[in-house]
Write a protein that holds these residues in place. Structure first.
Motif: not given
Length: 253
Positions: A229-234
């Motif tokens: 979703c909105h925070a790929p690095m997480m």
């Protein structure tokens, strides 16, 4: 991972590793911890810098994209930085865009992931409700493909923020500033090599936003991560780091 927060002048930040500088900018409800997987992966070959942006305590009159950009300008000057690779998520991407346009001589590379600046559905289309834990939990989960990624610690942190009237006022002011500040006419002037990493299931800045950035920024490259979703690095740190690492190698000067 234990994050060692340093202080210099008026700034608090993470500073790990040595080498070329990767500077990460978090989003509106983001935190330094959002980048733990990136820090761990890159600190052996790069200097990873993450300033804590004053989203919750900056003067209310300055609460907006421009005010945050001024903060980053001060941070770069304080630490005497140059040849930056700027990596911004969500609102952090928006600030990175403005900074890059103002200081193209200082930004060597630009990386945007789920960036605002063209369109965003902030907090799922609604402003945070104070005192309603289940609502906050639902909104935080909305930013992830797998709701389990929204740990209790993360939900508690956002809940605490939204229970403070001064913090909420700043969040609303900054969110409105981001929505007003559409950059479609400006980003065509960015010549800096740009990497776009987007969640294929992004609900806040949907995939068409990634395509639009790719179309408008001349020297840009777009990658999607599935089930993200909105925070790929997480949510997908391994995939995010692989895409970023490969691109950094390709664009090394």
């Amino acid at each position: 991972m234990n994050l060692n927060i340093q202080k210099q002048g008026a700034y608090r930040f993470i500073d790990e590793g040595e080498g070329e500088t990767l500077m990460m900018l978090h989003g509106l409800f983001g935190a330094l911890s959002n980048w733990e997987g990136v820090i761990e992966n890159f600190k052996s070959n790069y200097r990873v810098l993450i300033p804590l942006m004053p989203i919750h305590d900056m003067p209310i009159k300055e609460a907006g994209c421009e005010g945050l950009t001024v903060f980053i300008e001060g941070f770069v000057k304080e630490l005497q930085l140059k040849e930056l690779t700027l990596v911004g998520n969500s609102l952090g991407g928006h600030v990175a865009l403005i900074y890059t346009l103002k200081h193209p001589d200082l930004v060597k590379r630009l990386v945007l992931t789920g960036s605002s600046g063209l369109f965003e559905d902030s907090m799922g289309g609604s402003y945070p409700k104070r005192g309603n834990y289940e609502f906050i939990k639902e909104r935080v989960e909305y930013t992830f493909y797998d709701p389990k990624t929204a740990s209790k610690e993360l939900v508690d942190e956002v809940f605490e923020i939204t229970n403070s009237i001064p913090k909420v006022l700043r969040i609303i002011a900054i969110a409105k500033s981001a929505q007003r500040n559409n950059m479609a006419k400006d980003i065509v002037n960015i010549t800096t090599p740009t990497l776009l990493i987007w969640g294929l299931n992004d609900t806040i800045t949907p995939p068409h936003v990634g395509h639009e950035f790719n179309k408008l920024i001349p020297n840009s490259e777009l990658h999607f991560i599935d089930k993200c979703c909105h925070a790929p690095m997480m949510e997908r740190p391994k995939e995010f780091n692989k895409i970023l690492s490969t691109w950094l190698g390709k664009t090394k000067i």
